[in-house]
Each structure stands twice: as structure tokens, then as C-alpha cells.
Design an enzyme around this catalytic site. Structure first.
Site, PDB file in Angstrom:
ATOM      1  N   GLU A  21       0.845  -1.196   0.000  1.00 58.97           N
ATOM      2  CA  GLU A  21       0.000   0.000   0.000  1.00 58.97           C
ATOM      3  C   GLU A  21       0.882   1.248   0.000  1.00 58.97           C
ATOM      4  OE1 GLU A  21      -3.651   1.964   2.620  1.00 58.97           O
ATOM      5  OE2 GLU A  21      -2.226   0.629   3.611  1.00 58.97           O
ATOM      6  N   LYS A  65      -9.578   1.449  -2.486  1.00 55.29           N
ATOM      7  CA  LYS A  65      -9.786   0.960  -1.127  1.00 55.29           C
ATOM      8  C   LYS A  65     -11.187   1.313  -0.639  1.00 55.29           C
ATOM      9  CE  LYS A  65      -7.564   1.188   3.459  1.00 55.29           C
ATOM     10  NZ  LYS A  65      -6.437   1.804   4.194  1.00 55.29           N
ATOM     11  N   CYS A 104      -5.172  -3.133   2.773  1.00 53.71           N
ATOM     12  CA  CYS A 104      -4.941  -2.880   4.201  1.00 53.71           C
ATOM     13  C   CYS A 104      -6.170  -3.084   5.094  1.00 53.71           C
ATOM     14  CB  CYS A 104      -4.352  -1.481   4.377  1.00 53.71           C
ATOM     15  SG  CYS A 104      -3.512  -1.222   5.972  1.00 53.71           S
TER      16      CYS A 104
END
Length: 272
Positions: free
Chosen positions: A40, A113, A154
Site C-alpha cells: 500500500e 480501497k 490494508c
């Protein structure tokens, strides 16, 4: 599949991270890797939103994405960019976007995300990813020569239904590029990743940021590769650099045959 997984300590400038990327890609190619997986924020780690706003670009103009595409084509190698902040027209905030790039340098898919970490605790400064980023709205799975890949970033790892949906859609590899904080990394990182692998009988590839970054933050590291039975095949601990390993993709079918939870699922309702 021969995987090269990178653990980085990304800088607050694109140029520094592109230079790191070029070295990593050359090393991965020399090792015969099919896929290079990045963490990330591989392209930019900069918590100063005002400063970052001066350099974050639309996807078509982003120097890190352009470098990933050029290197994938140069080396005939797949590259998962992990993620990097990009800007969409009409949006002040960024997207935390990852790309899967094929060996011709074509972007096959991108993923924004979905889950953003927003928390307000008594006596602490609020932490709100949504102040900087617009959340994504679509889960993305991508067919590859090694099976379907499910894309995430994440904090998504704390939402197991996302990965279950990927497994139901046929995903055999779950990509979880991350920049985990120290405290949650120590207590939760490996447990969450192993759980997602075991629950779904899938490989989990989690390239991570590690160390002290130029913008002042610290990240946990411990890039992990976990097999469909939940065994940790690789832990990079705090080491910056590249690791290369072979993944036996037949392990996915063996794990799912031994623990057929996908086949055994049944519909239900919750009685109030």
C-alpha cells in the site's frame, strides 16, 4: 507462480519511490518472477494533505503508475502496484488505488480501497482516512494465468465478508497490500491474514510498508505470504527489499477439498 514480494519504506516523493521500484523490478526479473507485488502507498507516503495535494495526479499522469506499466512491459512481468494515491476529476480528496498490470504494460484492473479507517478515541487526536480519501464502491476480481485474484487494501482485511465474496467468485489469491501501524500490526496483522487464508482456502499475499518514513510515520512491516491451509510461507519481518518464492497453485483445490466450507455454506436468517 513465481512471486516476488516487495517490502518498502516509501518516501514522500514520487521520484524516490520510482527509483526504488526500478531496482526492485530489475531484481524480480533477474530472479525469474512472474508477478511483482508491492505494498500500500508504494508510490507515495505523505500524510501532509496540503503538500500531497500539490503532487498527486490523475491516474493517466501519475509517474509511479507510468513507471509500473513501463517496467511490466520491459520485463514481461505482471505487477501489482499495491496502491498509490491518485486524483479523480472533480474530487478534492484522493483515491487509494491499486492496479494489476499485465506483462504488456496494460492495466487490467484497478481497485479503490473500500474501507477507510476512521476512529475517534477519548483523549486522542481523531484519525480519519476519509478526510484524505474517497472510499471505493466496487470489489474487483481479476482472471489471471494462475487463477482469479481478489483485490483489496490494508484495512479491508478486517471485513471478512469481502474476502468470502471473492472466494465465492472463484478467487484463489487474495492481495492485501498494507501500511499497518505498529500497535495493531503487532497484535492483529498475522492473525487477520491467516484467518482470511484459512476461511477461504486461498493464498494471501500481503506486501507491506516497514520502518520510519520521511513524513514521520512508522509502519509495522512483516510482509507475509500465507498458503490456503493458513501456513506462513514467508515473513519478511523488518527487512526492506525483495523476497522470491514459488506458489503451488494446486494447494488451493486441496485445501478446499479438505475443508469444503464454500460448498457447505447454507442460507440463513437471524431471528430477532
Amino acid at each position: 507462480m513465481k512471486l516476488a514480494i516487495a517490502q518498502m519504506c516509501s518516501s514522500n516523493t514520487h521520484a524516490a519511490n520510482v527509483a526504488t521500484l526500478e531496482a526492485l523490478a530489475a531484481e524480480a526479473h533477474a530472479a525469474g518472477a512472474d508477478l511483482l507485488a508491492l505494498p500500500e502507498a508504494a508510490g507515495l507516503v505523505n500524510k501532509d494533505f496540503v503538500a500531497a495535494s500539490q503532487i498527486v495526479r490523475p491516474e493517466a499522469d501519475d509517474p509511479f503508475v507510468a513507471a509500473c506499466r513501463a517496467l511490466a512491459s520491459q520485463y514481461g512481468m505482471w505487477i501489482h502496484t499495491g496502491s498509490t494515491p491518485i486524483r479523480l476529476e472533480g474530487e478534492e480528496r484522493f483515491r487509494n488505488r491499486g492496479h494489476l498490470i499485465d506483462p504488456q504494460g496494460k492495466i487490467l484492473a484497478h481497485y479503490d480501497k473500500i474501507h477507510l479507517f476512521d476512529v475517534d478515541l477519548p483523549g486522542e487526536t481523531p484519525r480519519r482516512e476519509s478526510d484524505r480519501y474517497v472510499p471505493g464502491e466496487e470489489a474487483v476480481s481479476v482472471p489471471t494465468p494462475w487463477g482469479v485474484f481478489g483485490l483489496s487494501v490494508c484495512y479491508d482485511i478486517r471485513f471478512p465478508h469481502l474476502y468470502r465474496d471473492y472466494a465465492r467468485a472463484g478467487a484463489s489469491v487474495l492481495l492485501v497490500p498494507s501500511a499497518f501501524a505498529l500497535r495493531t500490526g503487532e497484535d492483529h496483522w498475522e492473525t487477520l491474514l491467516r484467518a482470511r487464508a484459512i476461511e477461504n482456502g486461498a493464498y494471501v499475499i500481503a506486501a507491506a510498508q516497514a520502518g520510519h518514513h520521511d513524513d514521520g510515520r512508522q509502519t509495522w512491516g512483516h510482509s507475509l505470504v500465507i498458503d490456503p491451509w493458513g501456513k506462513v510461507l514467508l515473513d519478511m519481518e523488518k527487512r526492506i527489499g525483495l523476497a522470491v518464492l514459488e506458489l503451488d497453485m494446486t494447494a488451493v483445490n486441496r485445501a478446499r477439498a479438505s475443508i469444503p466450507s464454500l460448498a457447505n455454506e447454507r442460507p440463513y436468517h437471524i431471528r430477532a
